[in-house]
Scaffold this motif. Sequence first.
Motif, PDB file in Angstrom:
ATOM      1  N   UNK A   1      -6.066  -5.087   7.896  1.00  0.00           N
ATOM      2  CA  UNK A   1      -7.129  -4.434   8.651  1.00  0.00           C
ATOM      3  C   UNK A   1      -8.208  -5.429   8.999  1.00  0.00           C
ATOM      4  N   UNK A   2      -9.042  -5.076   9.982  1.00  0.00           N
ATOM      5  CA  UNK A   2     -10.120  -5.987  10.395  1.00  0.00           C
ATOM      6  C   UNK A   2     -11.316  -5.161  10.851  1.00  0.00           C
ATOM      7  N   UNK A   3     -12.508  -5.752  10.695  1.00  0.00           N
ATOM      8  CA  UNK A   3     -13.737  -5.077  11.088  1.00  0.00           C
ATOM      9  C   UNK A   3     -14.875  -6.076  10.965  1.00  0.00           C
ATOM     10  N   UNK A   4     -15.988  -5.692  11.529  1.00  0.00           N
ATOM     11  CA  UNK A   4     -17.156  -6.556  11.393  1.00  0.00           C
ATOM     12  C   UNK A   4     -17.731  -6.538   9.979  1.00  0.00           C
ATOM     13  N   UNK A   5     -17.466  -5.475   9.239  1.00  0.00           N
ATOM     14  CA  UNK A   5     -17.952  -5.360   7.884  1.00  0.00           C
ATOM     15  C   UNK A   5     -16.779  -5.562   6.896  1.00  0.00           C
ATOM     16  N   UNK A   6     -16.997  -6.306   5.805  1.00  0.00           N
ATOM     17  CA  UNK A   6     -15.888  -6.565   4.882  1.00  0.00           C
ATOM     18  C   UNK A   6     -15.366  -5.293   4.222  1.00  0.00           C
ATOM     19  N   UNK A   7     -16.254  -4.332   3.910  1.00  0.00           N
ATOM     20  CA  UNK A   7     -15.786  -3.109   3.288  1.00  0.00           C
ATOM     21  C   UNK A   7     -14.900  -2.310   4.209  1.00  0.00           C
ATOM     22  N   UNK A   8     -15.282  -2.247   5.478  1.00  0.00           N
ATOM     23  CA  UNK A   8     -14.465  -1.519   6.439  1.00  0.00           C
ATOM     24  C   UNK A   8     -13.151  -2.232   6.701  1.00  0.00           C
ATOM     25  N   UNK A   9     -13.152  -3.546   6.602  1.00  0.00           N
ATOM     26  CA  UNK A   9     -11.931  -4.305   6.840  1.00  0.00           C
ATOM     27  C   UNK A   9     -10.882  -4.003   5.788  1.00  0.00           C
ATOM     28  N   UNK A  10     -11.299  -3.859   4.513  1.00  0.00           N
ATOM     29  CA  UNK A  10     -10.345  -3.588   3.452  1.00  0.00           C
ATOM     30  C   UNK A  10     -10.055  -2.097   3.328  1.00  0.00           C
ATOM     31  N   UNK A  11     -10.983  -1.243   3.885  1.00  0.00           N
ATOM     32  CA  UNK A  11     -10.787   0.189   3.775  1.00  0.00           C
ATOM     33  C   UNK A  11      -9.929   0.755   4.883  1.00  0.00           C
ATOM     34  N   UNK A  12      -9.857   0.095   6.018  1.00  0.00           N
ATOM     35  CA  UNK A  12      -9.069   0.611   7.138  1.00  0.00           C
ATOM     36  C   UNK A  12      -7.774  -0.131   7.302  1.00  0.00           C
ATOM     37  N   UNK A  13      -6.977  -0.187   6.258  1.00  0.00           N
ATOM     38  CA  UNK A  13      -5.734  -0.944   6.296  1.00  0.00           C
ATOM     39  C   UNK A  13      -4.636  -0.136   6.979  1.00  0.00           C
ATOM     40  N   UNK A  14      -3.776  -0.833   7.674  1.00  0.00           N
ATOM     41  CA  UNK A  14      -2.603  -0.245   8.304  1.00  0.00           C
ATOM     42  C   UNK A  14      -1.361  -0.986   7.850  1.00  0.00           C
ATOM     43  N   UNK A  15      -0.272  -0.257   7.698  1.00  0.00           N
ATOM     44  CA  UNK A  15       0.991  -0.880   7.315  1.00  0.00           C
ATOM     45  C   UNK A  15       1.472  -1.768   8.451  1.00  0.00           C
ATOM     46  N   UNK A  16       1.674  -3.031   8.117  1.00  0.00           N
ATOM     47  CA  UNK A  16       2.094  -3.986   9.147  1.00  0.00           C
ATOM     48  C   UNK A  16       3.494  -4.534   8.913  1.00  0.00           C
ATOM     49  N   UNK A  17       4.069  -4.290   7.733  1.00  0.00           N
ATOM     50  CA  UNK A  17       5.398  -4.829   7.518  1.00  0.00           C
ATOM     51  C   UNK A  17       5.979  -4.445   6.170  1.00  0.00           C
ATOM     52  N   UNK A  18       7.301  -4.390   6.112  1.00  0.00           N
ATOM     53  CA  UNK A  18       8.052  -4.168   4.881  1.00  0.00           C
ATOM     54  C   UNK A  18       8.972  -5.353   4.650  1.00  0.00           C
ATOM     55  N   UNK A  19       9.255  -5.575   3.338  1.00  0.00           N
ATOM     56  CA  UNK A  19      10.108  -6.722   3.023  1.00  0.00           C
ATOM     57  C   UNK A  19      11.159  -6.317   2.002  1.00  0.00           C
ATOM     58  N   UNK A  20      12.391  -6.674   2.280  1.00  0.00           N
ATOM     59  CA  UNK A  20      13.496  -6.525   1.341  1.00  0.00           C
ATOM     60  C   UNK A  20      14.303  -7.816   1.413  1.00  0.00           C
ATOM     61  N   UNK A  21      14.380  -8.513   0.246  1.00  0.00           N
ATOM     62  CA  UNK A  21      15.112  -9.785   0.266  1.00  0.00           C
ATOM     63  C   UNK A  21      15.936  -9.923  -0.997  1.00  0.00           C
ATOM     64  N   UNK A  22      17.040 -10.608  -0.875  1.00  0.00           N
ATOM     65  CA  UNK A  22      17.937 -10.914  -1.995  1.00  0.00           C
ATOM     66  C   UNK A  22      18.098 -12.420  -2.026  1.00  0.00           C
ATOM     67  N   UNK A  23      17.579 -13.050  -3.077  1.00  0.00           N
ATOM     68  CA  UNK A  23      17.578 -14.512  -3.166  1.00  0.00           C
ATOM     69  C   UNK A  23      18.571 -14.959  -4.221  1.00  0.00           C
ATOM     70  N   UNK A  24      19.349 -15.978  -3.906  1.00  0.00           N
ATOM     71  CA  UNK A  24      20.374 -16.515  -4.808  1.00  0.00           C
ATOM     72  C   UNK A  24      20.217 -18.023  -4.905  1.00  0.00           C
ATOM     73  N   UNK A  25      20.200 -18.495  -6.142  1.00  0.00           N
ATOM     74  CA  UNK A  25      20.133 -19.937  -6.385  1.00  0.00           C
ATOM     75  C   UNK A  25      21.239 -20.286  -7.375  1.00  0.00           C
ATOM     76  N   UNK A  26      22.137 -21.202  -6.973  1.00  0.00           N
ATOM     77  CA  UNK A  26      23.306 -21.556  -7.782  1.00  0.00           C
ATOM     78  C   UNK A  26      23.239 -23.033  -8.130  1.00  0.00           C
ATOM     79  N   UNK A  27      23.146 -23.380  -9.425  1.00  0.00           N
ATOM     80  CA  UNK A  27      23.175 -24.805  -9.788  1.00  0.00           C
ATOM     81  C   UNK A  27      24.579 -25.363  -9.610  1.00  0.00           C
ATOM     82  N   UNK A  28      24.680 -26.538  -9.016  1.00  0.00           N
ATOM     83  CA  UNK A  28      25.968 -27.167  -8.746  1.00  0.00           C
ATOM     84  C   UNK A  28      25.977 -28.545  -9.398  1.00  0.00           C
ATOM     85  N   UNK A  29      26.993 -28.793 -10.205  1.00  0.00           N
ATOM     86  CA  UNK A  29      27.134 -30.093 -10.831  1.00  0.00           C
ATOM     87  C   UNK A  29      26.453 -30.177 -12.181  1.00  0.00           C
TER      88      UNK A  29
END
Length: 532
Positions: A358-386
Amino acid sequence: MLSPPQTVAEATALAKAPSEAHGLAGIARPRVLAAGAVIGLLALLAATPSRSNSAAPESIDLTVREAIVLALRNSRALENARLDRTVERFALRIAEDEFRPRVTLDAYSDRYVTDSVDETAGVGSAIRLRIPTGGEFAITSRVANLGDAAPEFASHAGTVELTFVQPLLRGAGFGVARAALRTARVGELINVLAFEAAVIDLTSRTIRAYRAYAQAGRRDEIAARSLERAQKLLEVNQLLVQTGRMAERDVIQAEADIARRELDVVAARGGLDAARLNLVDLLDIDTGTGFKLVEKLGAGQTEAPSIDEPTALEIALANRTDYRIGLLGIENAETQVLVARNERLWDLSLTLGRTFMGSDDQPGAAIGGLDLTGNRVSLDLSVPVGRAAAGQAQLAHRRAVADLQAQRNRLDDLRQRIAIEVRNAVRDVQLAEQRIDLARRARSLALRKTEIEREKLNLGVTTNFQLVTFENDLVAAENAELDALVDHLNAATALDRTLGTTLERWGIEIDRVERSAGQAERFGVDGGSAPR
């Protein structure tokens, strides 16, 4: 009887005086000189005041329980252990916070220099919470002052991110996730048992030192009574000489016996003071303090419960601090094997997240007027080799497995040693009981034998030599009975220590000892008659 010499000159003159026995100039005179010199020098030393400490030491009444309380209160080594315990308890508190929320606050200021100078600043916070499955929740928030960075937009921007990360292979599972906490809790139990072992050791040493002082006091009494009997024998000899029933040369044996008894008294007094100083050292009190032992040696303490070896071994394995520490060490080693095995797995993790802005001229309003901007789903794999990548994990696993087996081997060795110690301790108590009965009988017979021989001497039908010999036997029998009594008491105390029941026997509460360093009654040593 002649008065003892008062000066070195008188003692020397007495040593050089000719013998009054007729016909003994070449045989009896050397013994007269030796006996006279010893008696004179001992009398002179006894009459000379001490230069090192003219004041008599202050004496205090002391029971064995009071000695234990003083030792537990004053011991510097135990006080150091208490200080260590405060740190160890705090370390456990820190470990217990592993699955509690952790909050951090941060602030930043950035300055960009390109064609123009742009400045931004902001504050933020993060809340993280680990869960017993190995996953972690995180909430991060930030409010930024954009300044001149983007004048066409609002001057403040707020961002909140919700994230959940769950390992699926390495680091996953209740056992692995809680390994550090479980190890810390087991370590705390080990620390408590180590402190308990220190208390048991100090208690046992104090009891033995108390008895050693009482034993030294009894030795001093035996030596003093023996000297008194020797002096009475000399008086009887002088009467027999005056009545013509004993030759004057026979008195030499009684005089020499007095000199030896005086030496025994001096040695007993030295042993008594050494035992006193040893007890003073354990109690950590003034070195000039003397003791008046309120309890008689062995009063109410000679009865030891009859116990068979299998039962004693079972009790020892349930109570011994070293064996319990060994069991806990195996538990920690098993935890380390679990963690090391898990570290060899692939690193596969699932991440879920949502971002609000969110954004605003006032910091309180900026954090109070938040909107969902994205979702994340990830599967990370790390395999040691050698080997270079996986070798360290494999090495740690092998070390953990080897350490676990070593812990088990040490516990087996300890169990065998405990079985031997229990068997020896039970046997020592049984043999000590038999020794007491035999020593008492021997002392009674020696006393009767000496009394009969003294009556015979009064009748003139025996010699000083024979009576002195019997007197030596009596003193040896009295000391043997004393040693048998103390050995029995110490054997019973050693059995308690071997079984791990010392604190229970004396009613000592380890928690109160650990947390107290003040008044004696706070240590939890209960009252009543003294156990063994």
